[in-house]
Scaffold this active site. Structure first.
Site, mmCIF file in Angstrom:
data_model
loop_
_atom_site.group_PDB
_atom_site.id
_atom_site.type_symbol
_atom_site.label_atom_id
_atom_site.label_comp_id
_atom_site.label_asym_id
_atom_site.label_seq_id
_atom_site.Cartn_x
_atom_site.Cartn_y
_atom_site.Cartn_z
ATOM 1 N N LYS A 16 1.239 -0.978 -0.019
ATOM 2 C CA LYS A 16 0.271 0.261 0.550
ATOM 3 C C LYS A 16 0.664 1.139 0.069
ATOM 4 O O LYS A 16 1.825 1.079 0.532
ATOM 5 C CB LYS A 16 -0.801 -0.015 1.377
ATOM 6 C CG LYS A 16 -1.880 -0.820 1.458
ATOM 7 C CD LYS A 16 -2.776 -1.231 2.532
ATOM 8 C CE LYS A 16 -3.639 -2.029 2.299
ATOM 9 N NZ LYS A 16 -4.862 -1.788 2.051
ATOM 10 N N ARG B 244 -10.580 -11.804 1.328
ATOM 11 C CA ARG B 244 -11.307 -12.691 0.732
ATOM 12 C C ARG B 244 -11.107 -14.359 1.229
ATOM 13 O O ARG B 244 -11.558 -14.763 1.194
ATOM 14 C CB ARG B 244 -11.623 -12.432 -0.424
ATOM 15 C CG ARG B 244 -11.033 -11.707 -1.384
ATOM 16 C CD ARG B 244 -10.661 -11.072 -2.385
ATOM 17 N NE ARG B 244 -10.733 -9.587 -2.413
ATOM 18 C CZ ARG B 244 -11.215 -8.885 -3.222
ATOM 19 N NH1 ARG B 244 -11.687 -9.331 -4.491
ATOM 20 N NH2 ARG B 244 -11.643 -7.373 -2.760
ATOM 21 N N ASP C 146 -7.924 -3.001 10.163
ATOM 22 C CA ASP C 146 -7.995 -3.798 9.070
ATOM 23 C C ASP C 146 -8.859 -5.234 9.995
ATOM 24 O O ASP C 146 -9.061 -6.087 10.023
ATOM 25 C CB ASP C 146 -7.545 -4.117 8.051
ATOM 26 C CG ASP C 146 -7.668 -4.446 6.930
ATOM 27 O OD1 ASP C 146 -9.258 -4.804 6.436
ATOM 28 O OD2 ASP C 146 -6.804 -5.067 5.852
#
Length: 518
Positions: free
Chosen positions: A282, A356, A293
């Site tokens: 990032k 995910r 997060d």
């Protein structure tokens, strides 16, 4: 802070502060009228001079009000009487607690239950005051060597009401108060976990908090270590953890308050305790906020805490896949292919689409509970922030009834959510030439394709996904975790234990509650 409900007239309250509402055009609520009448028009006299016009959220502190037993009277604006809705009422509650925290008052009596909020009943207002009070008084300064703000002196809140309550109203109000306090406590826990520095709130720390909660409420807790995950074939979760020196954990916290053989509602919370993006690194700007997060995991712990504190007659299991996502010599690379617990292979095109990956293995693990419904909660996509901003969480589901239940709960809790589609056509974006599925689907419809990825692992049960990337924390001057969606999730579970019409915000009967262990 202690709360209670009490009948009485405002002018007779021996309190450090009595709070009463004022509508626009200087119209008094019944409590303000009673104070004004006792004081021979003192309040209307002040209002006539233009000191306050009743604008929503405005406050005016009065001292030495004639013929009143209290030390202070706080007037709070409620806006236009015919337009008072959820936001206006909640804003007024927050304004009251902010004003009270700036005084030396140790206790206060709030006459705000009489305000006519559209489509809301007494119980809803009681719950909102309890939640709003705890939320307004929340402080996080445990990591500072010197506390900049003095602790608020406010210790006791009485919810005053002039009219006599029926036995049913009294029971429902007391029940709503306990619910509100439990939700507020759950939000505070979720905020604390989110606000902690990532070198403190590690996967191991989350597991320790779950074990502490299990001890407090006599819950069952299971913590899977890396070897356990390897044995189960959790290749997706372990792929994310490879770059970190912090060992990953998969935490299962079980609350069995319902029928002995009843199927549980399973809450799955993303627990990436720090997300650098991995090899797909990032940008440096605001990367510190990637400690948030794990707010999905925090909301699961906060919700289970609230449920256990209330003793709800329902079975709930919280599942938390916890890890860091770090770059390193052993880190997963873009283009790597891994095998998930379900047996499906995944081409990892972007290591920053890691949420995910850990969720898909947790969702596969969930099958062993034969769940009645599964809800995963994750700070999953920046695309959700673009689509919905910081007001509503994204909701996607493979079951219309479950989605409606969650939307109803979001409206009752005023913890907004908005449903997005899961059309099969979006699955085309996840095709891979080298594996069963790719972990990203391009820039278009990013929130939807992320949920479509998860949907491949939820075929055996009713499932919903909450993307809280825009609602889990605030940036800037007010940086900090919000505690959302603990109110939504808790209301969803409460609604499953009681008959609860969506328009009234009724909270049900005390007799439907399991006796709390606290």
């Amino acid at each position: 802070m202690k709360f209670n409900i009490k009948n009485g007239t405002p002018e007779k309250q021996r309190s450090a502060c009595v709070v009463a509402g004022i509508f626009e055009q200087q119209k008094l609520t019944p409590a303000a009228e009673a104070l004004d009448k006792s004081a021979n028009g003192y309040i209307t006299g002040i209002l006539s001079r233009g000191d306050m016009k009743g604008k929503a959220g405005a406050t005016l502190m009065l001292h030495n009000v004639p013929n009143s037993a209290c030390e202070r009277v706080l007037l709070v604006g409620l806006g236009k009487e015919q337009e008072l809705g959820d936001k206006g009422y909640r804003d007024a509650v927050r304004a009251v607690f902010k004003a009270l925290s700036d005084t030396g008052a140790a206790d206060a009596t709030l006459f705000l239950l009489e305000a006519p909020v559209k489509n809301r009943d007494l119980s809803w207002k009681v719950l909102q005051i309890a939640v709003g009070g705890l939320e307004s008084m929340y402080r996080f300064d445990r990591l500072k060597s010197k506390v900049e703000e003095a602790e608020p002196k406010l210790q006791k809140i009485t919810l005053g009401i002039i009219k006599s309550l029926t036995e049913e109203e009294q029971t429902a109000s007391e029940e709503a108060l306990q619910q509100g306090l439990a939700v507020g406590d759950g939000m505070s826990l979720a905020k604390d976990l989110g606000n902690l520095a990532p070198n403190i709130c590690t996967p191991t720390y989350l597991a320790e908090q779950a074990m502490n909660m299990a001890k407090t409420y006599k819950l069952k807790v299971t913590v899977l270590e890396q070897k356990d995950m390897e044995d189960l074939g959790m290749g997706a979760l372990l792929a994310v953890a490879r770059g970190s020196r912090q060992p990953p954990k998969l935490i299962a916290l079980e609350y069995w308050g319902g029928a002995k053989k009843g199927k549980p509602v399973v809450l799955v919370g993303k627990g990436v305790t720090f997300d650098t993006g991995g090899i797909s690194l990032k940008p440096a700007g605001e990367m510190d906020e990637m400690k948030y997060d794990m707010c999905g995991a925090a909301s699961v712990l906060g919700t289970v805490h609230a449920v256990a504190k209330m003793g709800l007659p329902i079975n709930v299991v919280g599942i938390i896949p916890a890890t860091e996502n770090m770059p390193g010599g052993n880190a997963t690379k873009p283009g790597d292919v891994v095998t998930s617990m379900s047996g499906q292979t995944i081409e990892i095109l972007n290591t920053d689409a890691e949420g995910r990956l850990i969720l898909c293995d947790a969702l596969a693990y969930t099958e062993r509970y034969e769940p009645e419904a599964v809800i995963d909660i994750a700070t999953l996509t920046g695309a959700c922030v673009i689509a919905l901003g910081h007001v509503a969480s994204g909701l996607l589901s493979n079951d219309d009834e479950l989605a409606r239940e969650l939307l109803d709960a979001s409206e009752r809790a005023v913890d907004r959510a908005w449903r997005l589609p899961l059309f099969d056509e979006y699955q085309e974006q996840l095709k891979s030439n080298f594996a069963d599925v790719a972990n990203i689907g391009g820039r278009a419809a990013g929130t939807i394709t992320a949920a479509c990825f998860l949907a491949r692992f939820t075929k055996k049960y009713r499932w919903a996904h909450l993307d809280i990337a825009g609602t889990a924390w605030k940036s800037g001057k007010e940086k900090g975790a919000t505690g959302r969606p603990v109110p939504l999730l808790t209301q969803f579970l409460i609604s499953r234990t009681t008959r609860q019409p969506g328009s009234t915000g009724e909270t049900g009967s005390r007799k439907n509650r399991r006796k709390s262990k606290e």
